[in-house]
Motif scaffolding. Sequence first.
Motif, PDB file in Angstrom:
ATOM      1  N   ALA A  80       0.821  -1.209   0.000  1.00  0.00           N
ATOM      2  CA  ALA A  80       0.000   0.000   0.000  1.00  0.00           C
ATOM      3  C   ALA A  80       0.852   1.255   0.000  1.00  0.00           C
ATOM      4  O   ALA A  80       0.594   2.199  -0.762  1.00  0.00           O
ATOM      5  CB  ALA A  80      -0.929  -0.009   1.223  1.00  0.00           C
ATOM      6  N   LEU A  81       1.903   1.281   0.815  1.00  0.00           N
ATOM      7  CA  LEU A  81       2.721   2.495   0.921  1.00  0.00           C
ATOM      8  C   LEU A  81       3.648   2.668  -0.281  1.00  0.00           C
ATOM      9  O   LEU A  81       3.842   3.778  -0.778  1.00  0.00           O
ATOM     10  CB  LEU A  81       3.536   2.464   2.213  1.00  0.00           C
ATOM     11  N   PHE A  82       4.225   1.566  -0.775  1.00  0.00           N
ATOM     12  CA  PHE A  82       5.110   1.672  -1.937  1.00  0.00           C
ATOM     13  C   PHE A  82       4.317   2.053  -3.183  1.00  0.00           C
ATOM     14  O   PHE A  82       4.763   2.876  -3.993  1.00  0.00           O
ATOM     15  CB  PHE A  82       5.843   0.350  -2.162  1.00  0.00           C
ATOM     16  N   ALA A  83       3.128   1.463  -3.339  1.00  0.00           N
ATOM     17  CA  ALA A  83       2.293   1.803  -4.496  1.00  0.00           C
ATOM     18  C   ALA A  83       1.894   3.274  -4.448  1.00  0.00           C
ATOM     19  O   ALA A  83       1.852   3.946  -5.495  1.00  0.00           O
ATOM     20  CB  ALA A  83       1.048   0.919  -4.515  1.00  0.00           C
ATOM     21  N   GLY A  84       1.618   3.798  -3.254  1.00  0.00           N
ATOM     22  CA  GLY A  84       1.269   5.211  -3.139  1.00  0.00           C
ATOM     23  C   GLY A  84       2.417   6.108  -3.553  1.00  0.00           C
ATOM     24  O   GLY A  84       2.212   7.122  -4.239  1.00  0.00           O
ATOM     25  N   SER A  85       3.641   5.750  -3.164  1.00  0.00           N
ATOM     26  CA  SER A  85       4.808   6.547  -3.552  1.00  0.00           C
ATOM     27  C   SER A  85       5.014   6.524  -5.061  1.00  0.00           C
ATOM     28  O   SER A  85       5.295   7.555  -5.680  1.00  0.00           O
ATOM     29  CB  SER A  85       6.062   6.018  -2.843  1.00  0.00           C
TER      30      SER A  85
END
Length: 543
Positions: free
Chosen positions: A479-484
């Motif tokens: 979730a966090l890597f995809a957001g970045s």
Amino acid sequence: MSTNQRGCLYLVGLVIFAFFGCFLFPFIVLPAWGTAVTLPVITVPAEYYIEGWAGFLSPIQAIFPDFQLVNTLGGALLANIIVLLIAFFAWRASKGWTKEVPGRFQGVVELIGSMWWGLTRDQAGTKPKVKYILFPLVASIFLFLLAGNLGKLLPGVETVGVLHCADYDPVVLNGFPVSELGSFTGQPYFVLKNDAALNTGTPASDESYHRCEAMMGIDAYESYLPTQLDPFRDQKVTYLTEEGDTLEEVAEYFNTVRIPDLLTAELDDGSEYVDVEYEGYAPVEISPESIIEANTADDGTVNLVAAGADAHEAAEDHSEEAAEEVVEEAAEGEETAEVEEAVAEEAAAEEAEHELEDVVAIGPTTELEAGQEIVIREALVGAEATTFTNQLFTVAPFVRGVATDLSFTIGLALLAFVAIQAFGISELGLNYFQKFINVHALGSVAKHPLGAIDFVVGLFEIISEIGKIISLSFRLFGALFAGSVLFVVIMFLVGTTVPVVILALELIVGTAQAAVFAILTMLFCAQAMVSHVHEEDHVEAHV
């Protein structure tokens, strides 16, 4: 003002705002300043600042030869600082937690704490181990992840960092030259130089990487340093043609006038940032052929206009006249209409080809149309560059979101996994392992045949328990890597305005993922403290 009028007014405002924010600024203004948005390097592993330790910390290098100081450690440090600052100011605002009537800040902190205590109490009870161990663990995980996830939205995070040479192994990275903006505490700082929107950069090669490393002062690649200095300092060279100019004359002008003038002027005999001295100046030689090559597009079109361009129209008119003559001759010979048309087209094409070849072919002695800016030499970038700033660089941010590093999320998931087992064993003792290898159900299979199913289910529980590590770690990381990645891609495509929406989504996702990880850890620990041996079996055992 009616509702429709107000709606039209809002629509006009949105269109104007979109024009300036999504077109004019990112596609016109920023490229004109040489600071168009670049596509950053997107890597799953964290980027390093320093490869190993130096100075008095060098013994660490001997113990851990592969250790690298990476930027997700900066993200973890930032998250810790945020949490400690919140705790300090909350303690100060509450006067050491003695203030009975809380202010706004103290009230928000107490609200968060009471919310997590209420959730933990409802799911795991009020035992001392829950109150003094599980609740602080769950609350700490939430606060740390929340600070880490939202901290990466701060200005400068994941955008400001250390310049690195664009590598080519194991993956070819694209890099950009740089422009120096100034100095801070005596150290120069730079921005990636990009004068075109949607420019993905120049692919690195082994030569460009090694030359860049040499220009950065890496002794191992000293042999890749340029031994001669380019008098044009790697810049693009252009020339505005005058009436009667030929490529031969332009090349002679540069070779006999411009280049000697540069060579006699004061030039830095070495790199501005690295202690390097070159042996001499490059014997730059401009030729008509090199000018033609520099002005040839990818599709083979030569972007040079000859002075006799009016002859193009004459050739075309001549071709049309030739075509008419062929048609008339065909008509006299009683040819069919289809044959007439085919013959006419073929004759016109051949005649036009011969005539245009004589007119538009650009050679060394062809006179060029006055007032056109021709390229004498393209800018030298990467392996061909002889200056520091025209090497191919990428940026490793000082701070990167800690949850975008898979090694961190796996480590945190392992911590949660160990906590789950610890709470289960502390509450149930060795009977906790009946959850996985249900020997009690297997022993009573003669009386309760369905106990065999319980035993098999327990074996599947082993896989399920190990799967918690994967689910916890990859959910948070994904979730966090995809957001970045989504943010940098949208930033690259539109530059400004629209990425604000992605930041708002990141705010929601970052908070939700921190809460999900903490809640799942709490639920798994609470479930681990529940016995998997049936109550009637306990009664029977006592009888």
